[in-house]
Write a protein that holds these residues in place. Sequence first.
Motif, mmCIF file in Angstrom:
data_model
loop_
_atom_site.group_PDB
_atom_site.id
_atom_site.type_symbol
_atom_site.label_atom_id
_atom_site.label_comp_id
_atom_site.label_asym_id
_atom_site.label_seq_id
_atom_site.Cartn_x
_atom_site.Cartn_y
_atom_site.Cartn_z
ATOM 1 N N VAL A 188 11.623 12.503 61.393
ATOM 2 C CA VAL A 188 11.369 11.301 60.601
ATOM 3 C C VAL A 188 9.925 11.366 60.108
ATOM 4 O O VAL A 188 8.990 11.521 60.904
ATOM 5 C CB VAL A 188 11.609 10.007 61.407
ATOM 6 C CG1 VAL A 188 11.148 8.786 60.603
ATOM 7 C CG2 VAL A 188 13.080 9.866 61.766
ATOM 8 N N VAL A 189 9.775 11.283 58.787
ATOM 9 C CA VAL A 189 8.451 11.255 58.176
ATOM 10 C C VAL A 189 8.203 9.818 57.737
ATOM 11 O O VAL A 189 8.985 9.259 56.964
ATOM 12 C CB VAL A 189 8.377 12.212 56.966
ATOM 13 C CG1 VAL A 189 7.000 12.161 56.325
ATOM 14 C CG2 VAL A 189 8.737 13.629 57.387
ATOM 15 N N LEU A 190 7.141 9.248 58.263
ATOM 16 C CA LEU A 190 6.827 7.865 57.903
ATOM 17 C C LEU A 190 5.750 7.901 56.820
ATOM 18 O O LEU A 190 4.618 8.315 57.078
ATOM 19 C CB LEU A 190 6.346 7.126 59.157
ATOM 20 C CG LEU A 190 6.061 5.638 59.034
ATOM 21 C CD1 LEU A 190 7.231 4.882 58.428
ATOM 22 C CD2 LEU A 190 5.743 5.060 60.410
ATOM 23 N N GLY A 191 6.138 7.502 55.605
ATOM 24 C CA GLY A 191 5.243 7.591 54.441
ATOM 25 C C GLY A 191 5.874 8.484 53.391
ATOM 26 O O GLY A 191 6.509 9.489 53.722
ATOM 27 N N ARG A 192 5.720 8.102 52.124
ATOM 28 C CA ARG A 192 6.343 8.875 51.031
ATOM 29 C C ARG A 192 5.355 9.120 49.895
ATOM 30 O O ARG A 192 5.741 9.139 48.715
ATOM 31 C CB ARG A 192 7.590 8.157 50.511
ATOM 32 C CG ARG A 192 7.315 6.743 50.048
ATOM 33 C CD ARG A 192 8.510 6.116 49.366
ATOM 34 N NE ARG A 192 8.340 4.678 49.252
ATOM 35 C CZ ARG A 192 9.213 3.872 48.687
ATOM 36 N NH1 ARG A 192 10.323 4.355 48.185
ATOM 37 N NH2 ARG A 192 8.984 2.575 48.624
ATOM 38 N N SER A 193 4.069 9.287 50.239
ATOM 39 C CA SER A 193 3.105 9.580 49.175
ATOM 40 C C SER A 193 3.314 11.011 48.690
ATOM 41 O O SER A 193 3.906 11.842 49.390
ATOM 42 C CB SER A 193 1.668 9.426 49.681
ATOM 43 O OG SER A 193 1.340 10.497 50.539
ATOM 44 N N HIS A 208 9.606 4.433 54.829
ATOM 45 C CA HIS A 208 8.516 3.846 54.029
ATOM 46 C C HIS A 208 8.502 2.345 54.242
ATOM 47 O O HIS A 208 9.199 1.833 55.124
ATOM 48 C CB HIS A 208 8.706 4.224 52.548
ATOM 49 C CG HIS A 208 10.116 4.063 52.093
ATOM 50 N ND1 HIS A 208 10.633 2.841 51.767
ATOM 51 C CD2 HIS A 208 11.121 4.973 51.978
ATOM 52 C CE1 HIS A 208 11.908 3.009 51.438
ATOM 53 N NE2 HIS A 208 12.235 4.287 51.567
ATOM 54 N N SER A 209 7.755 1.640 53.396
ATOM 55 C CA SER A 209 7.557 0.209 53.650
ATOM 56 C C SER A 209 8.833 -0.605 53.466
ATOM 57 O O SER A 209 8.913 -1.740 53.923
ATOM 58 C CB SER A 209 6.453 -0.343 52.740
ATOM 59 O OG SER A 209 6.872 -0.308 51.400
ATOM 60 N N ARG A 210 9.832 -0.046 52.793
ATOM 61 C CA ARG A 210 11.089 -0.793 52.592
ATOM 62 C C ARG A 210 12.189 -0.350 53.551
ATOM 63 O O ARG A 210 13.335 -0.778 53.419
ATOM 64 C CB ARG A 210 11.593 -0.600 51.153
ATOM 65 C CG ARG A 210 10.567 -0.886 50.071
ATOM 66 C CD ARG A 210 10.155 -2.354 50.112
ATOM 67 N NE ARG A 210 9.077 -2.595 49.162
ATOM 68 C CZ ARG A 210 9.271 -2.920 47.889
ATOM 69 N NH1 ARG A 210 10.480 -3.028 47.416
ATOM 70 N NH2 ARG A 210 8.240 -3.127 47.090
#
Length: 296
Positions: free
Chosen positions: A163-168, A190-192
């Motif tokens: 799981v990668v938290l963040g999608r920049s 991500h935030s949603r």
Amino acid sequence: MTATVIDGKAYAARLRAELATHVARLKEETGQTPGLAVVLVGEDPASQVYVRSKERQTVEAGMESFAHRLPADVRQEDLLDLVRQLNGDPKVHGILVQFPLPNGLDQQQVIETIDVAKDVDGFHIENVGRVVAGLPALVPCTPLGCLMLLKDHLGDLTGKEAVVLGRSSIVGKPVSQLLLNQSCTVTTAHSRTANLPEVIGRADIVVAAVGRPEMVKAEWLKPGCTVIDVGINRIPAEDGKTRLVGDVAPEAWEVAGAMTPVPGGVGPMTIACLLANTVTAFCRQNGREAPAELSI
Ligand code: NDP
């Protein structure tokens, strides 16, 4: 249980030592020196610190460092002209423009003007596409550093739940893509994302790149998982100064199997990977095979 420390500082030092050996050999065999040009626009203090570090470590690895400092009110066209000049300079094998640029300058246009072969930040759309297609590419430095640490610690990543938290575009998305290329089963949160604790709870590998101090709680983690904490957050310290913390709460050390510290985890890997990309770019520009250990 206390998690094993994934020591990015030590790994980065080893990588820089290996790089110095490669650079010495390449100089001898080609008569050329790998060169990195760094462009800094404006006076942002954090950027100035990063750029000085990059210059120092480039020289320490035996490479040439070309520094270009431009005023914050530089015209877009003049910045692009400098990039074009560096594209055509045979002594420059890698180009890095320090971001963020001051307001009013078009970052994307700068990225697209850098020669793909010299794009050691790996932000050019062609390098992004090559990573997606699983082709040889210049891979963004922080994601490359994350993957090197994971592979060093876990070996083969095939079949792992990640799981990668963040999608920049500079961290989250490329890390997700690289993990997919390693045959992990990847979720990008991500935030949603709904039910974030539940999503994170199924991961063998958690990469946190949110920029929110200590947001990922110990109780969200699957016991024994591997945590890469990319976050760099400055928070007030008791002595009235500030201190650096990651995106993962310190209690996670009691649940995870292994984890990167902040500072001393992913941070030092970023510049080491920039130097590695410069050597890779040098080799490819000279029709040579790049050393395997400088990539993933
Ligand atoms: P961005 O701000 O560009 O992206 C943050 C991501 O986190 C976004 O995708 C955002 O989601 C997501 N996010 C924010 N809040 C939440 C939340 N409450 N719940 C879930 N997801 C959330 O940051 P970067 O990717 O540039 O950087 C992330 C961190 O990594 C920062 O601390 C930065 O300093 C650090 N960093 C460290 C580097 C190093 O060398 N070690 C290099 C680069 C960055 P959404 O897309 O929905 O808004």
